[in-house]
Design an enzyme around this catalytic site. Sequence first.
Site, PDB file in Angstrom:
ATOM      1  N   ARG A 149      16.467 -19.424 -63.438  1.00  0.00           N
ATOM      2  CA  ARG A 149      15.152 -20.350 -62.120  1.00  0.00           C
ATOM      3  C   ARG A 149      14.382 -21.079 -63.433  1.00  0.00           C
ATOM      4  NH1 ARG A 149      12.357 -16.287 -59.645  1.00  0.00           N
ATOM      5  NH2 ARG A 149      11.309 -17.354 -57.947  1.00  0.00           N
ATOM      6  N   ARG A 192       8.793 -24.886 -60.196  1.00  0.00           N
ATOM      7  CA  ARG A 192       7.991 -24.771 -60.350  1.00  0.00           C
ATOM      8  C   ARG A 192       7.475 -25.314 -61.844  1.00  0.00           C
ATOM      9  NH1 ARG A 192       4.527 -20.387 -58.327  1.00  0.00           N
ATOM     10  NH2 ARG A 192       6.455 -18.934 -59.202  1.00  0.00           N
ATOM     11  N   ARG A 239       7.884 -31.153 -53.772  1.00  0.00           N
ATOM     12  CA  ARG A 239       7.531 -29.589 -53.197  1.00  0.00           C
ATOM     13  C   ARG A 239       6.405 -30.051 -52.727  1.00  0.00           C
ATOM     14  NH1 ARG A 239       6.320 -25.580 -50.903  1.00  0.00           N
ATOM     15  NH2 ARG A 239       6.106 -24.378 -51.373  1.00  0.00           N
ATOM     16  N   ASP A 289      17.168 -18.785 -52.806  1.00  0.00           N
ATOM     17  CA  ASP A 289      16.770 -17.617 -53.104  1.00  0.00           C
ATOM     18  C   ASP A 289      17.336 -16.662 -52.708  1.00  0.00           C
ATOM     19  OD1 ASP A 289      13.455 -17.043 -54.342  1.00  0.00           O
ATOM     20  OD2 ASP A 289      14.150 -15.537 -52.338  1.00  0.00           O
ATOM     21  N   TYR A 294      12.483  -4.867 -50.500  1.00  0.00           N
ATOM     22  CA  TYR A 294      11.605  -6.317 -50.584  1.00  0.00           C
ATOM     23  C   TYR A 294      11.642  -6.124 -48.187  1.00  0.00           C
ATOM     24  CZ  TYR A 294      11.455  -9.559 -54.013  1.00  0.00           C
ATOM     25  OH  TYR A 294      10.549  -9.662 -55.442  1.00  0.00           O
TER      26      TYR A 294
END
Length: 380
Positions: free
Chosen positions: A47, A51, A60, A96, A173
């Site tokens: 990651r 962010r 973003r 993702d 999920y």
Amino acid sequence: MRARARLAGTVAEVSDALPAAPPSPAPVLLDACRGRPTSTVPVWFMRQAGRSLPEYRELRARYGFSEIVRQPELAAEVTLQPVRRLGVDAAILFSDIVTPLEAVLSGIAISPDRGPVVDQPFRSAADLDRLRPLEPATDLPYVAETIRLVRRELPAGVALIGFAGAPFTLASYLVEGGKSNDYRRTKALMYGEPALWARLVERLADITLAALDAQVAAGAQAVQLFDSWAGALSEADYRRYAQPASARVLHGLAGHGVPRIHFAVGAGHLLEAVGEAGADVVGVDWRTPLDAARRRLGALAVQGNLDPTALFAPPEALDAKVREVLAANGGRPGHVFNLGWGVLPDTDPEALRRVVELVHAEGAGAGAGRSSAGPAAGPG
Ligand code: CP3
């Protein structure tokens, strides 16, 4: 351009022709994944894009997450951002784990905080029919294009890692409808309808394998299978309900000759089983010291395992934690430095840069296994 000339020879071509002294060294990360001695310890961060980087947040603010993933110029830019800023030895494709599922299934969204959310969760045999096979050329053309763009820009010594979600984690999920604390519906399906469960994870394995095959064909030089939530299973359940589908993916990739990294969080109790699924490299989270992991994994290479929260500690304390990880590996070849899980959103990129510098400096000092007799060294 030197970088481009080097990219022309694949690792396989080079090592087939000249096993003793390849003229175009492979990225150091690939040598480490293969357990070969390297000039220093390669480092990247799960990651690493996203962010924690201001340049990502800036983009973003103008584009949605899925918009970035589906526009190769944007996705390639975000993939390259951490390479430029941090000096890491690998880029990881910006995408993702549910990206392939979004392509074959409607009603999946990625929420910035919660992650993947599924409108109509999977509960019965009828739901299986909603999951058609993936055709990467038409379903995910933007992923292959992103990979080609990134490879064109990436320095020769920096590897591009492709990735996908493992069938168990993806199934969780679909069955839960999102992230779960206890996986109660997933496990209820697994235990209560094992035949349906087996068909679900087999179908997910085929989707994942197709996605990874396409990433490698487009230029990904290593792949990582994320089984983030497998740690919720006992070893017996993991071996019975999750490992076979992950093995189907990992064995399916064997012919490509690219290193396969296999990672699960909170899965110290599953380490051997995760390795046995067919990985070349096992990602180890911070709860299991690397010396213990290596004893249990035998010849497999390891990736990890700095606690991601160490990046919030003062610089000297962070340095000490980095050195602890290096010391636990003890200079053996086959170590890819990483965090024990993904970069946390508010991490200071300066701390990440500091880790890269320290690992490169200390890793070279430790020799990264140079004293060990292995196959001919790559970059030397
Ligand atoms: O830098 C990289 O590692 C590449 C990009 C990447 C993303 N997701 C982008 C992303 C990777 C490798 C992933 C993998 C992923 N996605 C995993 C496995 C790794 C892990 O952390 O265990 C999992 C479980 C997911 C599912 C997911 N996607 C979650 C839980 C979330 C929300 C919160 C979070 O952790 O970021 C996402 C959304 C997501 N995926 C974001 C990013 C940058 C944030 C979305 C945004 O910017 O709006």
